[in-house]
Scaffold this active site. Structure first.
Site, PDB file in Angstrom:
ATOM      1  CE1 TYR A  71     104.312  39.187  37.732  1.00 21.94           C
ATOM      2  CE2 TYR A  71     104.090  39.025  40.129  1.00 21.94           C
ATOM      3  CZ  TYR A  71     103.530  38.974  38.862  1.00 21.94           C
ATOM      4  OH  TYR A  71     102.191  38.726  38.728  1.00 21.94           O
ATOM      5  CD  GLU A  92     101.439  39.830  35.865  1.00 21.90           C
ATOM      6  OE1 GLU A  92     101.014  38.740  36.232  1.00 21.90           O
ATOM      7  OE2 GLU A  92     101.755  40.074  34.689  1.00 21.90           O
TER       8      GLU A  92
END
Ligand code: GDP
Ligand code: MN
Length: 376
Positions: A101, A189
């Site tokens: 991530y 993101e």
């Protein structure tokens, strides 16, 4: 403002972040044609403005163009968390060796964007933060700088051992920060950031939110806006220069000014109920605006009573009262309305309201309690 994955990936690609090749389709036939042109296994991905599409069945692997067509047929029209799928992204499938991530989010506590990196990618990052806080690495960003290469490298090396991989990841991290600043984002993101078995690093998912406060310098955002994303009542309010926020309770609240809105919400909750919404009529007191406000509030079927809490400074109470009277005559509301108007031209306002027999309360606590009683 939120944009779709396929749009976010275009912004990533323009910023030099590697993304799998792909194109968006609105029909199964188009999906098939795109899959044919890609010429290998593809992923069919629902384009809706929520996360967790994978778990909801909105992300599927298709080995042939025929399969892509069939899956697109299934995913288009699907309902994911209350949103209808109108577009699918057909994208080159990537073989996954690991998922990480990388994101930039605003940390309100420290009043800065924070770069977040975690080896635990692919899953919900809020969940990771709760269950394995030690797996999350954070770096607050300086608004005058993007990110130093050594900082990006340090984060990348914390996640990846193989220097060939961490070098690519460091570049992606630095580019993502640049994308965040250059596009006035409130969030970017990559989840998951994927390493393939041959050691290539690529952004398999992409999320970009823009900071609405910067809309004035981004005319290009208008073309990216998805009309489905906005609540119709909030859009109508905006067109009348009102701000409307839908909430879950049953007390409709018309106020002027954001501060008074917050104080009114707090008081409704403290008195044991929940606001259904709040509608801020702002600084002006044009009666037309009050009518529009009432129309929007009364359309909300969860509203069981409406309270007006108006403090007249520049706003004139008599104008607001005239608006309320006109709205009552025009819209004939079936739910009770209670009013507190205080400040400029208050006495005139009270006389005007008397004509239509609306209950007027002297203070904020009284009006809130009365509205709650009447909603019961
Ligand atoms: P989200 O569920 O809305 O976050 O959608 P994602 O784009 O992140 O996809 C969900 C999951 O599907 C990912 O975490 C991957 O595990 C899987 N996935 C997505 N794209 C691919 C792909 O190209 N290849 C493989 N093998 N899995 C994929
Ligand atoms: Mn994802």
């Amino acid at each position: 403002m939120k944009i779709h994955e396929y749009q976010a990936k275009e912004i990533f690609a323009a910023g030099g972040i590697p993304v799998p090749k792909g194109q968006v389709a609105t029909t199964p036939a188009e999906a098939r044609a795109i899959a044919e042109s890609i010429g290998q296994t593809v992923v069919v991905k629902a384009q809706v403005l929520v996360g967790g599409r994978g778990k909801a069945g909105g992300v599927k692997l298709a080995r042939t163009p025929q399969e892509a067509e069939k899956l697109a047929g299934e995913i288009l029209g699907m309902d994911i968390k209350g949103l209808k799928v109108r577009k699918v992204l057909i994208t080159q499938a990537v073989e996954i060796a690991s998922e990480a991530y990388v994101g930039v989010v605003i940390d309100r506590a420290i009043k800065r964007p924070v770069l977040i990196v975690s080896a635990a990618g692919g899953m919900d990052i809020e969940e990771v933060a709760k269950r394995f806080p030690e797996k999350i690495i954070k770096l607050p960003l300086d608004p005058l700088l993007e990110v130093y290469p050594f900082q990006a490298r340090r984060l990348a090396f914390a996640v990846y051992d193989d220097p060939k991989v961490s070098k690519q990841a460091a570049e992606i991290i630095a580019k993502l920060v640049r994308v965040f600043w250059r596009n006035d984002c409130s969030l970017v993101e990559i989840n998951p950031l994927v390493v393939t078995p041959s050691g290539e690093v690529t952004a398999v998912d992409a999320k970009v939110n823009f900071d609405d406060n910067a809309a004035f310098r981004h005319p290009e955002w208008e073309a990216l806006r998805d009309p489905d994303a906005d609540d119709p009542a909030e859009l109508e309010a905006k067109s009348h220069d009102l701000s409307f926020v839908k909430l879950d309770g049953k007390i409709g609240c018309v106020v002027n000014g954001a501060g008074l809105a917050m104080a009114t919400m707090d008081l409704v909750k403290r008195c044991g109920s929940e606001p259904a919404n709040f509608l801020d009529i702002g600084g002006s007191s044009n009666p037309e605006k009050v009518i529009a406000a009432m129309r929007i509030i009364l359309r909300d079927t969860s509203v069981r009573s409406v309270l007006f809490n108006i403090f007249g400074g520049i706003t004139r109470c008599d104008d607001v009262a005239r608006g309320i009277v006109a709205a009552v005559k025009q819209l004939k509301p079936k739910v009770p309305i209670v009013v507190r108007l205080t400040g400029t031209n208050e006495a005139e306002a009270h006389l005007i309201l008397k004509e239509v027999g609306l209950p007027v309360e002297p203070g904020m606590e009284e009006v809130v309690k009365r509205a709650i009683e009447l909603a019961a």
